[in-house]
Design a protein around this motif. Structure first.
Motif, PDB file in Angstrom:
ATOM      1  N   THR A   8       0.932  -1.010   0.198  1.00  0.00           N
ATOM      2  CA  THR A   8       0.115  -0.157  -0.069  1.00  0.00           C
ATOM      3  C   THR A   8       0.510   1.144  -0.039  1.00  0.00           C
ATOM      4  O   THR A   8       1.582   1.382   0.586  1.00  0.00           O
ATOM      5  CB  THR A   8      -0.836   0.196   1.300  1.00  0.00           C
ATOM      6  N   VAL A   9       0.688   2.003  -0.957  1.00  0.00           N
ATOM      7  CA  VAL A   9       1.396   3.841  -1.265  1.00  0.00           C
ATOM      8  C   VAL A   9       0.753   4.544  -0.177  1.00  0.00           C
ATOM      9  O   VAL A   9      -0.429   5.076  -1.652  1.00  0.00           O
ATOM     10  CB  VAL A   9       1.677   3.154  -2.300  1.00  0.00           C
ATOM     11  N   GLY A  10       0.983   5.608  -0.338  1.00  0.00           N
ATOM     12  CA  GLY A  10       0.881   6.599   0.066  1.00  0.00           C
ATOM     13  C   GLY A  10       1.396   8.007  -0.908  1.00  0.00           C
ATOM     14  O   GLY A  10       2.689   7.311  -1.002  1.00  0.00           O
ATOM     15  N   ALA A  11       1.126   8.975  -0.135  1.00  0.00           N
ATOM     16  CA  ALA A  11       2.114  10.393  -1.016  1.00  0.00           C
ATOM     17  C   ALA A  11       3.394  10.493  -0.612  1.00  0.00           C
ATOM     18  O   ALA A  11       2.798  11.537   0.522  1.00  0.00           O
ATOM     19  CB  ALA A  11       0.825  11.137  -2.294  1.00  0.00           C
ATOM     20  N   SER A  12       4.116  11.119  -1.144  1.00  0.00           N
ATOM     21  CA  SER A  12       5.381  12.252  -1.243  1.00  0.00           C
ATOM     22  C   SER A  12       5.030  13.291  -1.265  1.00  0.00           C
ATOM     23  O   SER A  12       4.288  13.410  -2.384  1.00  0.00           O
ATOM     24  CB  SER A  12       6.078  11.910  -0.695  1.00  0.00           C
ATOM     25  N   THR A  13       5.942  14.405  -1.071  1.00  0.00           N
ATOM     26  CA  THR A  13       6.009  15.671  -1.763  1.00  0.00           C
ATOM     27  C   THR A  13       7.483  15.489  -2.517  1.00  0.00           C
ATOM     28  O   THR A  13       7.876  15.479  -2.256  1.00  0.00           O
ATOM     29  CB  THR A  13       5.693  17.605  -1.173  1.00  0.00           C
ATOM     30  N   SER A  14       6.560  16.621  -3.922  1.00  0.00           N
ATOM     31  CA  SER A  14       7.994  16.968  -4.728  1.00  0.00           C
ATOM     32  C   SER A  14       7.317  18.698  -5.183  1.00  0.00           C
ATOM     33  O   SER A  14       7.077  18.292  -6.083  1.00  0.00           O
ATOM     34  CB  SER A  14       9.112  15.761  -5.622  1.00  0.00           C
ATOM     35  N   TYR A  15       8.298  19.766  -4.701  1.00  0.00           N
ATOM     36  CA  TYR A  15       7.144  20.878  -5.340  1.00  0.00           C
ATOM     37  C   TYR A  15       7.966  21.368  -6.203  1.00  0.00           C
ATOM     38  O   TYR A  15       8.004  22.127  -6.575  1.00  0.00           O
ATOM     39  CB  TYR A  15       7.240  22.096  -4.579  1.00  0.00           C
ATOM     40  N   ALA A  16       8.959  20.824  -6.703  1.00  0.00           N
ATOM     41  CA  ALA A  16       9.546  21.640  -8.322  1.00  0.00           C
ATOM     42  C   ALA A  16       8.957  21.872  -8.918  1.00  0.00           C
ATOM     43  O   ALA A  16       9.069  22.873  -9.840  1.00  0.00           O
ATOM     44  CB  ALA A  16      10.490  20.668  -8.342  1.00  0.00           C
ATOM     45  N   TYR A  17       7.930  21.252  -9.468  1.00  0.00           N
ATOM     46  CA  TYR A  17       6.628  21.929 -10.182  1.00  0.00           C
ATOM     47  C   TYR A  17       6.252  23.487 -10.134  1.00  0.00           C
ATOM     48  O   TYR A  17       5.976  23.640 -11.359  1.00  0.00           O
ATOM     49  CB  TYR A  17       5.361  21.256 -10.440  1.00  0.00           C
ATOM     50  N   VAL A  18       6.394  23.681  -9.060  1.00  0.00           N
ATOM     51  CA  VAL A  18       5.570  25.630  -9.053  1.00  0.00           C
ATOM     52  C   VAL A  18       6.642  26.513  -9.173  1.00  0.00           C
ATOM     53  O   VAL A  18       6.753  27.404  -9.439  1.00  0.00           O
ATOM     54  CB  VAL A  18       5.846  25.488  -7.289  1.00  0.00           C
ATOM     55  N   LYS A  19       8.551  25.656  -9.114  1.00  0.00           N
ATOM     56  CA  LYS A  19       8.852  26.504  -9.905  1.00  0.00           C
ATOM     57  C   LYS A  19       8.881  27.303 -11.452  1.00  0.00           C
ATOM     58  O   LYS A  19       9.209  27.776 -12.072  1.00  0.00           O
ATOM     59  CB  LYS A  19      10.075  25.726  -9.309  1.00  0.00           C
ATOM     60  N   ASP A  20       8.072  25.519 -12.064  1.00  0.00           N
ATOM     61  CA  ASP A  20       7.949  25.399 -13.591  1.00  0.00           C
ATOM     62  C   ASP A  20       6.565  26.518 -13.874  1.00  0.00           C
ATOM     63  O   ASP A  20       6.507  27.796 -14.858  1.00  0.00           O
ATOM     64  CB  ASP A  20       7.569  23.984 -14.393  1.00  0.00           C
TER      65      ASP A  20
END
Length: 595
Positions: free
Chosen positions: A189-201
């Motif tokens: 079972t997989v939960g979600a972590s973050t990677s906010y690199a897209y906000v720079k784009d």
């Protein structure tokens, strides 16, 4: 008319009698397939709609396992159980017997879905007619079916099992929000972590953080106390392939994204260990996950690390990996034993009767009789090794013991320090704030806090709360406001005293139809220590009313990871593991009488 002879039909009849139109209208399946095996095609920005946020973004779309073969299986609204069985290698004989074909059609089943409305409706219908299958997450018939498909030799002596990778769901941040079938204990079972690199784009922020738990990611435990999710992976957010009408690529997220990324890692492991038991692959992924500083009911074993997982697979295959820190593998036999003591009767009831009954509901409804049946098989839930620990119910004043084992598959000696860690509250600040109207629809406030207040904090939780009387004035369960909570680090680079977007480090956001929002950041000093201030931004959007001043509270809770757990001990605390050797550790849980 229902066919007299049940069968699983191919999508394209070469005799020309029918053609099944199989199209991903929403784009969800396309994005999931892209996350697993996207070929790395560069999508030109010119194909994006001119008014799209993505019009100036050019992104390659590599999948996690680009040589993997992906097969789409129809399901969800109907036929989910048959789809699972077909992918695992089962067919339907002319007499309606479901039997193993001799080979799974897939080694991995990636499920980016959770509990189904049709399942709820069928359960209610069944309950009205006779008796309802259990609706306890993890003990319902779909969860038991997935557990059985994950177990070698259970449905057929020659059946090798398949690894089922399942989305935890997007119902967080509350605990106990993992739904079915994600609560099944033998699947991954997989939960979600973050990677906010897209906000720079798309927004132009100066930088962004990563490796926090996404606010929406469902948390454990299951109703019976099993630790879920098993792991987390990037689920907010990144770029994936999309239908051409949507521009060819899009921003995708949720546990629906974290799941196929993890399935792709499993495919890489199978490339090294093609005959691996699915439970071993699960152990490899969990044993090599990175601890990102959250409790186990939020992150499980941690965020998936593809390099470490493949390195461990190489070592288990007798091949030297390039990992500087040699990987180890952990497992427990006691966990499965204790859990099955609690759920045995429910498992057998589902395995003997309910799964077959639910597969036949359409035939029973239309013709008054069942047509599908399983070939006789053992319903005994044979033991498997689990990474997770499981301690049964403990009464105050009593003690329980369990154990786990760590194996060193490498040619190097490993020195281990073993301990039990818990979160200790060491910081608690509360601020009264007022959201001010910006226009008739929006109300807004910010809170600025010096970052040096976060020194020595391992986990920061920001809790925003408004009175329920403001959130739902008529008490009709129709909210009057939708709130958005955002977190930034700010360093005044040019010294002008003004916040400019390229000076901000994006650190997270949360939005839900609730009068309370929670946002967490692990290792805040490491992530935001290069900033001068922490900026907490709250926006309220009025729903069918005019915005107004809103009094609210923002609470900062800081936790330290303490190695001196009061109720739990482990022995030995220090040991040396020789090459290709293992060591078993004893865990003792003692609950005080006044607990």
């Amino acid at each position: 008319m229902v066919s007299e002879t049940p069968a699983i039909l191919p999508g394209w009849d070469l005799g020309g009698r029918y053609l099944s139109i199989f199209y991903d209208w929403h784009g969800h399946g396309t994005a999931c397939a892209s996350a697993i095996a996207g070929r790395g095609v560069v999508v030109p920005a010119s194909v994006a709609p001119k008014d799209s946020l993505f019009a100036r973004v050019v992104k390659p779309q590599p999948g996690m396992a680009r040589d993997a073969i992906v097969v789409g299986v129809s399901g969800l609204l109907a036929g989910t159980e048959i789809g699972l069985l077909w992918a695992a290698g089962f067919d339907i004989a002319p007499d309606g017997t479901i039997r193993y074909s001799g080979k799974p059609r897939a080694k991995i089943i990636s499920n980016s879905w959770a509990v189904l409305p049709i399942y709820e409706a069928l359960t209610q219908l069944q309950g009205a007619i006779a008796f309802a299958p259990a609706r306890v997450e993890g003990l319902d018939y779909i969860a038991i079916l997935e557990n059985m498909l994950s177990t070698p030799g259970l449905l057929d002596p020659s059946y090798p099992g398949v690894l089922i990778v399942q989305a935890a769901g997007n119902g967080g941040p509350g605990y106990g929000t993992v739904v079915t079938p994600a609560a099944a204990h033998r699947i991954l079972t997989v939960g979600a972590s973050t990677s906010y690199a897209y906000v720079k784009d798309i927004r132009g922020y100066g930088s962004a953080t990563a490796d926090d738990i996404a606010f929406f990611s469902a948390r454990g435990p299951t109703p019976l106390g099993w630790v879920k999710p098993d792991v987390v992976n990037v689920g907010w957010a990144s770029w994936t392939a999309a239908p051409i009408w949507a521009g060819g690529f899009d921003l995708f997220g949720g546990t629906s994204y974290a799941t196929p990324l993890t399935a792709g890692v499993a495919a890489l492991i199978y490339q090294v260990l093609p005959d691996a038991d699915p439970q071993l692959v699960k152990q490899i992924i969990m044993s090599t996950a990175d601890n990102i500083g959250y409790d186990v009911y939020s992150m499980g074993a941690g965020r998936v690390n593809a390099f470490k997982a493949v390195s461990l697979a190489l070592e288990l295959a007798g091949r030297e990996s390039r990992a500087k820190v040699k990987p180890l593998i952990a497992y427990s036999v006691d966990a499965e034993k204790y859990y099955l003591e609690k759920v045995y009767q429910q498992w057998v009831w589902n395995a003997k009767s309910i799964i077959e009954l639910m597969l036949n509901l359409i035939y029973i409804a239309l013709e008054g009789k069942a047509k599908l049946k399983f070939k006789p098989y053992s319903v005994e839930p044979n033991m498997v090794k689990q990474y997770s620990l499981y301690i049964p119910d403990i009464e105050p004043g009593s003690t329980r013991e369990t154990s786990f084992t760590i194996y060193n598959p490498t040619s190097k000696t490993a020195k281990l320090d073993v301990g039990v860690y818990w979160e200790k509250l060491v910081l608690d600040y509360e601020y009264n704030v007022t959201l001010q109207p910006v226009n008739p629809n929006i109300t807004y406030t910010i809170l600025v806090v010096p970052v040096d207040k976060l020194v020595d904090i391992d986990l920061l939780k920001v809790v925003f709360t408004v009175s329920y009387e403001i959130f739902d004035r008529e008490h009709d369960y129709e909210p009057d406001y939708r709130f958005f909570l955002r977190l930034f680090g700010w360093k005044d680079v040019n010294g002008n005293g003004k916040v400019e977007i390229d000076e901000l480090k994006y650190a997270g956001f949360s939005f839900q139809l609730s009068n309370q929002l929670v946002l967490a950041v692990s290792k805040p000093w490491r992530k935001l220590g290069d900033c001068d201030y922490l900026i907490i931004s709250v926006t309220g959007i009025a729903i069918n009313r005019t915005s107004e001043e809103i009094p609210a509270r923002i609470r900062l809770l800081g936790y330290e990871i303490d190695s001196k757990a009061k109720w739990v001990s482990v022995t030995p605390t220090k040991t040396v593991l020789d090459p290709r050797s293992s060591k078993t550790f004893k865990v003792v849980v003692s609950v005080p009488k006044d607990a």
